[in-house]
Design an enzyme around this catalytic site. Sequence first.
Site, PDB file in Angstrom:
ATOM      1  CB  CYS A 252      29.672  10.475 -18.370  1.00 45.77           C
ATOM      2  SG  CYS A 252      27.956  10.190 -17.880  1.00 45.77           S
TER       3      CYS A 252
ATOM      4  CG  HIS B  73      25.106  20.732 -16.753  1.00 44.01           C
ATOM      5  ND1 HIS B  73      24.151  19.906 -17.321  1.00 44.01           N
ATOM      6  CD2 HIS B  73      25.127  21.846 -17.526  1.00 44.01           C
ATOM      7  CE1 HIS B  73      23.640  20.491 -18.389  1.00 44.01           C
ATOM      8  NE2 HIS B  73      24.203  21.681 -18.533  1.00 44.01           N
TER       9      HIS B  73
HETATM   10 ZN   LIG Z   1      26.562  11.996 -18.177  1.00 43.31          ZN
END
Ligand SMILES: [Zn+2]
Length: 328
Positions: free
Chosen positions: A35, A149
């Site tokens: 994050c 991701h």
């Molecule tokens: Zn995250």
Amino acid sequence: MSELRYNPLLGEWIATATQRQDRTFLPPADFCPLCPTKPGKFPTEVPEPDYDIVAFENRFPSLKREPETPSIEGDEIYNVEPSIGVCEVILYSPDHSTSLAAEPVERIHKLVRVWRHRFEELEKHGFVKYVFIFENKGEAVGVTLHHPHGQIYAYPFVPPVVAKELELSSNYQEETGRCLLCDILDKETTSGIRIISENDSFAAYIPFFARYPYEVHISPRRHIQAFTDFSVAEERDLAAVLKQVLAAYDRLFDRSFPYIMAIHQRPTDGSHYDHYHFHIEFYPPMRTAEKLKYLAGSEAGAGMFINDTLPEVKAEELRKLVEPVEWK
Ligand SMILES: [Zn+2]
Ligand SMILES: [Zn+2]
Ligand SMILES: [Zn+2]
């Protein structure tokens, strides 16, 4: 410690990567290292309050630009090499709880451009013979971080799955003068029974020979070998077909659908691979809403997959869930 050990029985390299035992495993959302760094909170991998799409080198790489000397000496049968290469992480979004499937097509388009850019950059290194772009999604395929991701492994050799495809497509071209994947695509688009979705530049289908019930392949209509060959329109059309397939996956069992995504391109070792044809393969582990497909005796021990569904039936199921893509 990490090193490459050669398996002379199969002609394959194995990477040892013992430091990976210590990597972050399914942290709570507040401690996600992917994050953006929040003011006053612990620093994450991305020291920015916000980002769009970002690529950086993996902190727990199995391949390194400057690898250490192997822990053991090799010999005639047991070949050992330093684990040279690059491992990168690509964050799809600063939003922890999203997924590629849930993102607008514009962001997927941006990601296609990032993939192309990373391929071009990594290809420049002399030690990089193959740039493998992939995504592991969902705990069912062993994901350790939920933040959306993907990854890139830049290998110092051509990996065996691609090597086999290269060999067989080269043989086919020698025998027929044609491209194997162009011919496969022609069969799929002509019959249409295994097609999931199509646009001007790409077709998505469950191949005739699928190993997994919901295995989808995406291939460009044009005979191209890598992202570097993509036209502007092809970049957009790939984003559109990806959006359709991923959204259909999520609609299937009304949940975020786990998968492995593998992008197969030509090697980057300087040779010519005109016989090869770019494509993307998805291997979802789910057989039904509740059941996972595990690699068992026949798959893991002998290499023969047992698919207890028919690709024609599963393709129809997925095709019905495809919706048009809306560009802003
Ligand atoms: Zn995250
Ligand atoms: Zn082709
Ligand atoms: Zn392939």
